[in-house]
Design a protein around this motif. Structure first.
Motif, short mmCIF file in Angstrom:
data_model
loop_
_atom_site.label_atom_id
_atom_site.label_comp_id
_atom_site.label_asym_id
_atom_site.label_seq_id
_atom_site.Cartn_x
_atom_site.Cartn_y
_atom_site.Cartn_z
N HIS A 1 -6.87 4.17 18.81
CA HIS A 1 -6.88 5.05 17.54
C HIS A 1 -8.54 5.63 16.30
CE1 HIS A 1 -9.84 1.77 14.70
NE2 HIS A 1 -9.53 1.10 16.79
N GLU A 2 -8.17 6.77 16.12
CA GLU A 2 -9.46 7.67 15.53
C GLU A 2 -9.54 6.42 14.30
OE1 GLU A 2 -9.36 11.51 14.09
OE2 GLU A 2 -9.36 10.46 11.90
N THR A 3 -11.29 6.95 14.59
CA THR A 3 -11.88 5.03 13.45
C THR A 3 -11.73 6.24 11.77
OG1 THR A 3 -14.62 6.72 14.01
CG2 THR A 3 -13.60 4.50 14.72
N GLY A 4 -11.71 7.57 11.91
CA GLY A 4 -11.45 8.27 10.20
C GLY A 4 -10.16 7.62 9.65
N THR A 5 -10.40 7.55 8.77
CA THR A 5 -9.15 7.80 7.21
C THR A 5 -8.24 7.22 7.98
OG1 THR A 5 -10.66 8.23 5.63
CG2 THR A 5 -8.33 7.36 4.96
N LEU A 6 -7.72 8.57 8.55
CA LEU A 6 -6.49 8.78 9.05
C LEU A 6 -6.12 7.90 10.28
CD1 LEU A 6 -3.53 10.03 8.93
CD2 LEU A 6 -4.52 11.30 11.20
N GLY A 7 -6.95 8.42 11.06
CA GLY A 7 -6.59 7.30 12.21
C GLY A 7 -6.37 5.29 12.39
N LEU A 8 -7.59 4.74 11.00
CA LEU A 8 -7.59 3.82 10.94
C LEU A 8 -6.67 2.95 10.28
CD1 LEU A 8 -9.85 1.05 11.79
CD2 LEU A 8 -11.11 1.75 8.88
N GLY A 9 -6.39 4.19 9.14
CA GLY A 9 -5.46 3.19 8.59
C GLY A 9 -3.92 2.78 9.10
N GLN A 10 -3.65 4.15 9.77
CA GLN A 10 -2.23 4.02 10.75
C GLN A 10 -2.28 2.54 11.72
OE1 GLN A 10 -2.76 8.06 13.23
NE2 GLN A 10 -0.84 8.43 11.05
N TYR A 11 -3.50 2.67 12.41
CA TYR A 11 -3.62 1.08 13.31
C TYR A 11 -3.83 0.35 12.41
CZ TYR A 11 -6.75 -2.61 15.22
OH TYR A 11 -7.49 -3.34 15.60
N GLU A 12 -4.35 0.06 11.58
CA GLU A 12 -4.60 -1.55 11.35
C GLU A 12 -2.70 -1.63 10.06
OE1 GLU A 12 -8.84 -1.42 8.97
OE2 GLU A 12 -6.93 -0.73 7.41
N ASN A 13 -2.65 -0.33 9.40
CA ASN A 13 -1.13 -1.11 9.19
C ASN A 13 -0.28 -1.17 10.61
OD1 ASN A 13 -0.88 1.66 6.69
ND2 ASN A 13 -1.29 -0.04 6.80
N PHE A 14 0.33 -0.83 11.32
CA PHE A 14 0.46 -1.01 12.68
C PHE A 14 0.61 -2.65 13.25
CE2 PHE A 14 1.93 -0.82 17.08
CZ PHE A 14 3.11 -0.28 16.93
N VAL A 15 -1.19 -2.98 13.63
CA VAL A 15 -1.09 -4.26 13.65
C VAL A 15 -0.77 -5.44 12.73
CG1 VAL A 15 -3.07 -5.56 14.26
CG2 VAL A 15 -3.01 -2.82 14.96
N ALA A 16 -0.65 -4.78 10.93
CA ALA A 16 0.20 -5.31 11.01
C ALA A 16 1.38 -6.07 10.63
CB ALA A 16 -0.47 -4.89 8.70
N ARG A 17 1.94 -4.76 10.80
CA ARG A 17 3.36 -4.98 11.41
C ARG A 17 3.58 -5.59 12.76
NH1 ARG A 17 7.79 -4.80 8.34
NH2 ARG A 17 9.57 -3.83 9.60
N MET A 18 3.02 -5.87 12.99
CA MET A 18 3.46 -6.37 14.90
C MET A 18 3.47 -8.19 14.88
SD MET A 18 1.38 -4.55 17.63
CE MET A 18 1.54 -5.05 18.58
N LYS A 19 2.17 -7.83 13.89
CA LYS A 19 1.58 -9.49 13.67
C LYS A 19 2.24 -10.13 12.50
CE LYS A 19 -3.51 -9.19 14.61
NZ LYS A 19 -4.78 -9.35 13.71
#
Length: 416
Positions: A194-212
């Motif tokens: 993921h990108e470290t900016g607002t877009l990539g970080l947000g997508q990463y955090e939401n995806f990982v939260a769903r996984m968990k």
């Protein structure tokens, strides 16, 4: 909501009135070539007999996606104005290029409100720019609707009753994509870059939260990059050595196009699925990545190869307007301007300096009452409460795969 525009031709002028029932976007009127695309001058006021409705557009226009979005907006408004506008009022759109820069976005927004005195504003493009102005929307009490910014926190953490989103937030894209990867593809070892900016970080955090939360899973490996990077081989080699079932990419299309090409250079098998978000549905992604993008699986809201009659009508008319492939960015811009002009046709507006504050409030309230409005990119429903749920207009996306002929095959779509 009014769905159809009915235009009445008088002896010497065009006047327009909106009629019909709630539903999707009205068919874009055919341009006559006589009306300006971005402004309504004195001659046009004389023709309609009414002052134009002035709206603001502050988006990023210095990239291919922004160029297409502006072309769509200008063409639609030129067509609409050529047939009399909305209830006899032409639409005078004032455009500012934010260049995706937060400071320039704030400046553009402030000018639209204080100098141009617009009724409402469409924008911004990026999530970071949306976060930069969202508090100002409430401070100035002006309705703003973004056709593109997707970071979940925009509405969840910072939302207010004046800011509306007509794109699908990352959290809903993440739910759809994660569910498909785990349940339908059966993947267990998932790599995330993921990108470290607002877009990539947000997508990463939401995806990982769903996984968990939903599946009790953790990513097999996580790698990062910064916007503007061009060499991703170190991160990709780490992913290769992790022996994963699939790779999820989160970020902007410019870097994604390079990454999916470089993954093959470092020896990652093309049989390992590559997955992502709506950036992968942009022609700026697969147009640059070429054959290395074939097979990409992504969550998005629009497919130019969808056989729906309204989508194909849009594709047939607007492909030549943008001089290229239409993607979700262009379609979301179209949906937003059609929705806005329908709202302007419904609301009683004084359209004078003295009534500006009341007019803005009336437009905000009309937007809040939008329900089950069917557009090219999905169904929009807002709400009167003003909370995050009521300002995220769309909450569903679909899953597609990019095929070798650069058409899209539908893998999953929400019911209805």
């Amino acid at each position: 909501m009014k769905k159809l525009f009915a235009f009445l031709l008088t002896i010497v002028l065009f006047t327009a009135s909106l009629s019909g029932c709630s539903g999707g976007p009205a068919e874009a009127p055919s341009p006559s070539g006589t009306a300006p695309a971005t402004s309504a001058g004195d001659a046009d006021v004389a023709q309609t007999g009414s002052e134009p409705y002035k709206i603001g557009v502050f988006l990023r226009f210095n990239d291919e996606a922004g160029t297409r979005m502006r072309a769509v907006l200008e063409h639609y408004l030129e067509s609409l104005n050529s047939q009399g506008g909305v209830n006899g009022h032409l639409i005078d759109a004032v455009y500012y290029d934010t260049e995706g820069d937060a400071a320039k976005t704030i400046d553009a927004f402030t000018r639209l409100v204080e100098e141009d005195k617009v009724l409402l504003a469409i924008g911004p493009t990026t999530s970071s720019c949306a976060l930069a102005v969202i508090d100002l929307c409430a401070e100035y009490e002006i309705p703003v609707i973004t056709p593109q910014a997707t970071n979940t926190s925009i509405t969840v953490d910072y939302g207010n009753e004046w800011f509306f989103r007509n794109s699908v937030a990352d959290i809903y894209h993440s739910y759809t994509l994660c569910d498909y990867i785990v349940k339908e593809m059966g993947c267990e070892k998932i790599a995330i870059m993921h990108e470290t900016g607002t877009l990539g970080l947000g997508q990463y955090e939401n995806f990982v939260a769903r996984m968990k939360d939903e599946y009790g899973m953790e990513p097999a490996i996580v790698q990062e990059w910064n916007e503007g990077d061009i060499d991703f081989k170190t991160q990709l080699l780490a992913v290769k050595n992790a022996d994963v079932d699939c790779i999820v990419f989160a970020g902007h299309e410019a870097e994604l196009a390079i990454i999916v090409s470089q993954r093959l250079d470092v020896g990652i098998s093309p049989d390992i699925p590559i997955c992502g978000f709506s950036s992968m549905s942009s022609s700026d992604f697969y147009g640059v990545a070429g054959e290395s993008a074939v097979g990409a699986i992504f969550s998005t809201t629009f497919s130019p190869t969808d056989t729906r009659e309204d989508i194909q009508a849009f594709v047939n008319e607007y492909s030549s307007v943008v001089n290229g492939t239409l993607d979700h960015n262009a379609a979301q811009a179209y949906d937003t301007i059609v929705l806005i002009t329908e709202i302007l046709g419904e609301v009683e507006l004084g359209n004078t300096p003295d009534t500006l504050a009341a007019d803005r409030t009336a437009i905000r309230d009309a937007l809040a009452n939008v329900s089950n409005w069917v557009g090219l990119t999905g169904v929009t429903t807002f709400g009167v409460s003003g909370d995050a749920d009521s300002r995220d207009g769309k909450k569903e996306s679909s899953i597609y795969r990019l095929e070798s002929d650069y058409t899209w095959s539908s893998l999953w779509a929400p019911e209805g």
